[in-house]
Design a protein around this motif. Structure first.
Motif, PDB file in Angstrom:
ATOM      1  N   LYS A  60      37.700 -48.981  17.786  1.00  0.00           N
ATOM      2  CA  LYS A  60      38.724 -48.308  18.594  1.00  0.00           C
ATOM      3  C   LYS A  60      38.761 -46.810  18.330  1.00  0.00           C
ATOM      4  N   PHE A  61      38.578 -46.404  17.075  1.00  0.00           N
ATOM      5  CA  PHE A  61      38.795 -44.999  16.720  1.00  0.00           C
ATOM      6  C   PHE A  61      37.508 -44.216  16.479  1.00  0.00           C
ATOM      7  N   THR A  62      36.365 -44.751  16.881  1.00  0.00           N
ATOM      8  CA  THR A  62      35.112 -44.016  16.715  1.00  0.00           C
ATOM      9  C   THR A  62      35.176 -42.684  17.453  1.00  0.00           C
ATOM     10  N   GLY A  63      34.895 -41.621  16.731  1.00  0.00           N
ATOM     11  CA  GLY A  63      34.896 -40.283  17.327  1.00  0.00           C
ATOM     12  C   GLY A  63      36.266 -39.677  17.519  1.00  0.00           C
ATOM     13  N   VAL A  64      37.328 -40.396  17.094  1.00  0.00           N
ATOM     14  CA  VAL A  64      38.700 -39.913  17.274  1.00  0.00           C
ATOM     15  C   VAL A  64      39.301 -39.579  15.908  1.00  0.00           C
ATOM     16  N   ARG A  65      39.720 -38.343  15.727  1.00  0.00           N
ATOM     17  CA  ARG A  65      40.421 -37.967  14.503  1.00  0.00           C
ATOM     18  C   ARG A  65      41.905 -38.138  14.751  1.00  0.00           C
ATOM     19  N   THR A  66      42.499 -39.128  14.130  1.00  0.00           N
ATOM     20  CA  THR A  66      43.857 -39.535  14.481  1.00  0.00           C
ATOM     21  C   THR A  66      44.938 -38.671  13.857  1.00  0.00           C
ATOM     22  N   SER A  67      44.662 -38.045  12.716  1.00  0.00           N
ATOM     23  CA  SER A  67      45.722 -37.304  12.019  1.00  0.00           C
ATOM     24  C   SER A  67      45.116 -36.263  11.093  1.00  0.00           C
ATOM     25  N   ASP A  68      45.809 -35.148  10.953  1.00  0.00           N
ATOM     26  CA  ASP A  68      45.394 -34.118  10.000  1.00  0.00           C
ATOM     27  C   ASP A  68      45.707 -34.529   8.561  1.00  0.00           C
ATOM     28  N   ALA A  69      46.491 -35.588   8.386  1.00  0.00           N
ATOM     29  CA  ALA A  69      46.878 -36.026   7.042  1.00  0.00           C
ATOM     30  C   ALA A  69      45.838 -36.925   6.392  1.00  0.00           C
ATOM     31  N   LEU A  70      44.791 -37.299   7.115  1.00  0.00           N
ATOM     32  CA  LEU A  70      43.794 -38.216   6.570  1.00  0.00           C
ATOM     33  C   LEU A  70      43.086 -37.609   5.362  1.00  0.00           C
ATOM     34  N   CYS A  71      42.716 -38.476   4.450  1.00  0.00           N
ATOM     35  CA  CYS A  71      41.944 -38.071   3.274  1.00  0.00           C
ATOM     36  C   CYS A  71      40.542 -37.659   3.705  1.00  0.00           C
ATOM     37  N   SER A  72      40.000 -36.625   3.092  1.00  0.00           N
ATOM     38  CA  SER A  72      38.622 -36.254   3.385  1.00  0.00           C
ATOM     39  C   SER A  72      37.680 -37.173   2.616  1.00  0.00           C
ATOM     40  N   VAL A  73      36.507 -37.378   3.168  1.00  0.00           N
ATOM     41  CA  VAL A  73      35.495 -38.188   2.493  1.00  0.00           C
ATOM     42  C   VAL A  73      35.111 -37.542   1.161  1.00  0.00           C
ATOM     43  N   ALA A  74      35.149 -36.227   1.096  1.00  0.00           N
ATOM     44  CA  ALA A  74      34.819 -35.520  -0.150  1.00  0.00           C
ATOM     45  C   ALA A  74      35.869 -35.795  -1.228  1.00  0.00           C
ATOM     46  N   ASP A  75      37.156 -35.769  -0.869  1.00  0.00           N
ATOM     47  CA  ASP A  75      38.207 -36.058  -1.844  1.00  0.00           C
ATOM     48  C   ASP A  75      38.149 -37.518  -2.299  1.00  0.00           C
ATOM     49  N   ARG A  76      37.879 -38.409  -1.365  1.00  0.00           N
ATOM     50  CA  ARG A  76      37.764 -39.840  -1.733  1.00  0.00           C
ATOM     51  C   ARG A  76      36.620 -40.033  -2.724  1.00  0.00           C
ATOM     52  N   LEU A  77      35.540 -39.302  -2.529  1.00  0.00           N
ATOM     53  CA  LEU A  77      34.377 -39.411  -3.406  1.00  0.00           C
ATOM     54  C   LEU A  77      34.720 -39.004  -4.834  1.00  0.00           C
ATOM     55  N   ARG A  78      35.584 -38.012  -4.997  1.00  0.00           N
ATOM     56  CA  ARG A  78      35.870 -37.447  -6.324  1.00  0.00           C
ATOM     57  C   ARG A  78      37.032 -38.139  -7.035  1.00  0.00           C
ATOM     58  N   LEU A  79      37.609 -39.168  -6.417  1.00  0.00           N
ATOM     59  CA  LEU A  79      38.800 -39.791  -6.969  1.00  0.00           C
ATOM     60  C   LEU A  79      38.578 -40.299  -8.389  1.00  0.00           C
TER      61      LEU A  79
END
Length: 448
Positions: free
Chosen positions: A243-262
């Motif tokens: 459903k959400f492919t190619g759609v950025r739903t919110s500016d509050a989403l975690c970045s993939v870079a931040d998730r990587l460094r958790l």
């Protein structure tokens, strides 16, 4: 007889002296502590007695004590009020027993429990008394409380305070789950996936998030046939991704870079003054991975942990981005007649769908290789994604750099028998899978 061990532990924690428990220690018992943020080990009665005063919480008033029995022993959760002017101190003691004697004793620090007090406002006015603490793993800094609406419906209230939540600090989370609800994103999740969040409120130091109590559905998911539950869960998250492919739903989403460094090797230093359990164990986790992984593989993973630019660029180019749950694993899922309830959207990201799959695979399949093969087959049927595709290989490497493969190896190698742990076969499978992924994708040390 083994139940006596708990009373002896409780007494020695209260007195600050290693006196009663020594009669249940084997001569070569390992006492292992992570209280300082580093793993320290002491062997036998003499070393335990010598170091016990520095390990225990102090002789203040006990404010909480609970025991969970496992096949291999006990997990004891204890909290003490050390002094009127300081925060309580909390520890988790894991006791591995053989023939009634302690073989292995592990001590972890933990974030203190707190009174069930919520700020006044719209959410508090919805709730009837009493409000109690909700039992959960406590790995993040959010607080969970059990409550009831005026109608009698049970709910769980999450009190999110980003400045006090180590995961929120690490991923620049302003109250992500509440914001996704307020912006309407969680209301538009495609069936059969849903979120239990029913209300939110902004408070001075964070957010209150009210959720349906879906504990029964979570228990149903855990007790279901793993293959059937896995297929249902993967079909639900695939619907989300589609459903959400190619759609950025919110500016509050975690970045993939931040998730990587958790779970970065640096995280224990960044959280050195904190009391949360997980950051205190990460140094040992990474050390175990470096010890048991192929040297070339561990060097490649740690090199990307230092500079993940090439990996992140390759991943972005390998597959389109979509809305990710970010922590899609059995512990966060419930099963009902209406579909799959997905809890805890605090790590929701915008990234390639395969990241949700690999995270689920690493958390759901802890036994034989056939479990992992079955889930890969389901994912391939749903998405057309070959298990050896470039996107899949990059996702495996991503999770290794994040620390997930290190966690599986450390748990398989170090967790005492009788406690939840991935099998040795699981750890070996992920190390092989990681080796093959690096062989196929080539050098990621520099951006292309």
């Amino acid at each position: 007889m083994t139940g006596e061990v708990i009373g002896m532990l409780r007494s020695d924690l209260s007195s600050g002296r290693f006196s009663e428990l020594r009669s249940r220690y084997r001569e070569k018992t390992i006492l292992e502590t992570f209280s300082s943020g580093r793993r320290e080990t002491f062997q036998g009665i003499s070393e335990a007695a010598e170091n016990w005063p520095a390990i225990v919480l102090g002789t203040g008033r006990e404010t909480y004590f609970s025991v969970t029995a496992e096949a291999g022993g006990y997990v004891v959760d204890v909290q003490r009020s050390v002094s009127p002017d300081s925060r309580p101190a909390r520890q988790i003691h894991t006791l591995h027993l053989v023939d009634g004697l302690i073989e292995h004793h592990v001590v972890h620090p933990a974030r203190p429990r707190e009174p069930a007090v919520l700020p006044a406002g719209a959410v508090r006015s919805l709730l009837a008394d009493p409000i109690g603490e909700f039992d959960h793993d406590g790995l993040s800094g959010a607080s969970l409380f059990q409550a009831w609406l005026a109608t009698g419906e049970p709910v769980v209230v999450k009190y999110v305070r980003p400045e006090r939540d180590w995961m929120a600090r690490a991923t620049h989370d302003p109250g992500r789950e509440a914001i996704l609800f307020d912006e309407g994103v969680l209301a538009t999740l495609p069936p059969p996936l849903s979120s239990p969040v029913i209300a939110t409120e902004r408070v001075p130091d964070g957010w209150l998030v009210v959720m349906q109590d879906v504990g029964e559905h979570c228990r149903r998911f855990r007790s279901a046939d793993p293959g059937t539950a896995g297929e249902t869960a993967l079909a639900a998250v695939h619907a989300l991704h589609t459903k959400f492919t190619g759609v950025r739903t919110s500016d509050a989403l975690c970045s993939v870079a931040d998730r990587l460094r958790l779970f970065s090797p640096l995280r224990p230093l960044l959280e050195l003054r904190g009391s949360d359990t997980l950051p205190k164990t990460l140094t040992h986790t990474w050390e175990t991975f470096a010890e048991f992984a192929d040297p070339a593989v561990s060097a490649a993973v740690l090199g990307l942990a230092l500079d993940p630019t090439g990996l992140l660029q390759a991943l972005d180019q390998a597959a389109p981005n979509t809305l990710l749950h970010g922590d899609y694993r059995p512990a966060n899922l419930g099963l009902s007649q209406d579909g799959v309830h997905a809890l805890d959207w605090g790590l929701a990201c915008h990234g390639p769908a395969v990241l949700d799959f690999v995270w689920y695979l690493s958390n759901a399949a802890w036994d034989g290789d056939d479990e992992r093969t079955g889930l890969e087959t389901v994912w391939a049927r749903l998405t057309g994604e070959d298990p050896s595709s470039r996107a899949m290989d990059l996702a495996v490497i991503y999770h290794a750099v994040m620390g997930e493969v290190a966690f599986l190896v450390a748990e398989a190698r170090r967790q005492p028998p009788g406690f939840p742990r991935p099998s040795d076969e699981t750890a070996a499978w992920w190390l092989r899978r990681l080796h093959h992924a690096f062989e196929r994708v080539g050098d990621l040390s520099r951006p292309h």
